[in-house]
Design an enzyme around this catalytic site. Structure first.
Site, PDB file in Angstrom:
ATOM      1  N   ASP A 110     -39.375 -19.810 -13.767  1.00  0.00           N
ATOM      2  CA  ASP A 110     -40.091 -19.542 -12.496  1.00  0.00           C
ATOM      3  C   ASP A 110     -38.906 -18.600 -11.794  1.00  0.00           C
ATOM      4  O   ASP A 110     -38.102 -18.328 -11.886  1.00  0.00           O
ATOM      5  CB  ASP A 110     -40.039 -20.715 -11.683  1.00  0.00           C
ATOM      6  CG  ASP A 110     -40.876 -21.654 -12.356  1.00  0.00           C
ATOM      7  OD1 ASP A 110     -41.941 -21.325 -13.364  1.00  0.00           O
ATOM      8  OD2 ASP A 110     -41.069 -22.953 -12.227  1.00  0.00           O
TER       9      ASP A 110
HETATM   10  N1  URA Z   1     -39.549 -25.915 -15.742  1.00  0.00           N
HETATM   11  C1  URA Z   1     -39.984 -25.404 -14.517  1.00  0.00           C
HETATM   12  O1  URA Z   1     -40.679 -26.038 -13.660  1.00  0.00           O
HETATM   13  N2  URA Z   1     -39.677 -24.372 -14.135  1.00  0.00           N
HETATM   14  C2  URA Z   1     -38.755 -23.380 -15.026  1.00  0.00           C
HETATM   15  O2  URA Z   1     -38.436 -22.060 -14.499  1.00  0.00           O
HETATM   16  C3  URA Z   1     -38.414 -23.864 -16.278  1.00  0.00           C
HETATM   17  C4  URA Z   1     -38.681 -25.085 -16.656  1.00  0.00           C
END
Ligand code: URA
Length: 240
Positions: free
Chosen positions: A106
Site C-alpha cells: 500500500d
Molecule cells: N497488507 C496490507 O494491509 N498492506 C500492505 O501493504 C501489505 C500487506
C-alpha cells in the site's frame, strides 16, 4: 564467454537509445577498465570488465534484482494515480530498463520491496504456489492482547472472503507492535486481519521476505541496491 558490442552493452543497461549510446561512445565518453573505447561495435565480454559512462561507474547486469526500502507515500503501480510511483526512487537507467515492483505494498506501507526486470523471477516471487512468506510489523492503535497471535494463526474471517484467513505465524513484539507472517498477499490483508481482531493498524512495515530481513540490509528508507547471489537465495526459504 559471451561477447557483445559495446553500444549494445550500454543500451542494455538503460543508458539511452541506440543512437545516444553510439554517440556517447564515438565522442569518447565510454571507458572500459579506465581506457576510452570509441568503436561502438567493439566486442567484449561484459561480465569481466568495469565500465564508465561520463565518469559514472557501472557493472553489467544481464537482469537486475533490486531491493528498495520503501518509504510511505509512494504507490507500487506502474501508472500511479494519487501518489508518486516507487519507480521515481530508482536511477534513470533502472527506470529505462523497465524494472517493476514484485507484488504491491500500500502507498503508506514501508519496508522491503523487490524490483526486477526478470519476468520469470517476478512471476515466481508473486505466485501463491511458491509461498514465499512475507513478514510484517503492524503498529497498532490499541494495545495488543496476548491471545491475538493465536487467533490470527487459527484464522480470522474477513469481509468478501469465503473462508477464514490464517497467518503462518504471529508474535507480539511490544504492546503496540505485532509481527505477522503471511503466505499470500490479499488486498490490504494485514490491515484487514488487524481490524478483524478489533484493533487498528496505524502503521505497517514489511520487515522480511523469505529469510531476507530489513534489519540485515542496512538500507536507509528510500534507498535501493542490487541483491547479492546470497541474498537472492534467501528469498525462497521460509523464515527461521
Ligand atoms: N497488507 C496490507 O494491509 N498492506 C500492505 O501493504 C501489505 C500487506
Amino acid at each position: 564467454m559471451k561477447t557483445l558490442p559495446i553500444e549494445k552493452i550500454l543500451q542494455s543497461q538503460g543508458y539511452g537509445s541506440r543512437k545516444w549510446c553510439r554517440d556517447c561512445i564515438e565522442n569518447g565518453n565510454f571507458r572500459i577498465d579506465g581506457q576510452v573505447f570509441t568503436d561502438p561495435k567493439f566486442l567484449i565480454d561484459p561480465s569481466q570488465h568495469e565500465f564508465r559512462v561520463f565518469e559514472e561507474r557501472f557493472d553489467y547486469h544481464e537482469q537486475v534484482y533490486l531491493i528498495l526500502n520503501k518509504p510511505s507515500g509512494f504507490e507500487c503501480s506502474r501508472s500511479p494515480t494519487r501518489h508518486p510511483g516507487v519507480l521515481v526512487l530508482l536511477s534513470d537507467p533502472m527506470r529505462r530498463r523497465e524494472v517493476q515492483p514484485v507484488g504491491r505494498l500500500d502507498h503508506d506501507t514501508t519496508g522491503l520491496l523487490l524490483l526486477s526486470d526478470d519476468g520469470g523471477f517476478i512471476h515466481r516471487q508473486s505466485s501463491p504456489k511458491h509461498h514465499v512468506p512475507k513478514t510484517y510489523w503492524a503498529h497498532t492503535s490499541e494495545p495488543i492482547g496476548s491471545e491475538v497471535s493465536e487467533k490470527l494463526i487459527q484464522g480470522v474471517q474477513l469481509n468478501d472472503e469465503p473462508h477464514p484467513i490464517a497467518a503462518l505465524s504471529s508474535k507480539v513484539i511490544s504492546p503496540h507492535i505485532l509481527e505477522i507472517v503471511l503466505a499470500e498477499g490479499k488486498y490490504h490483508q494485514v490491515k484487514r486481519m488487524i481490524a478483524a481482531i478489533g484493533n487498528h493498524c496505524a502503521r505497517l512495515e514489511r520487515v522480511g521476505i523469505g529469510r531476507l530481513t530489513l534489519a540485515s540490509l542496512s538500507l536507509p528508507e528510500g534507498s535501493w541496491r542490487h541483491l547479492s547471489e546470497d541474498e537472492l537465495a534467501l528469498l525462497v526459504a521460509p523464515p527461521l
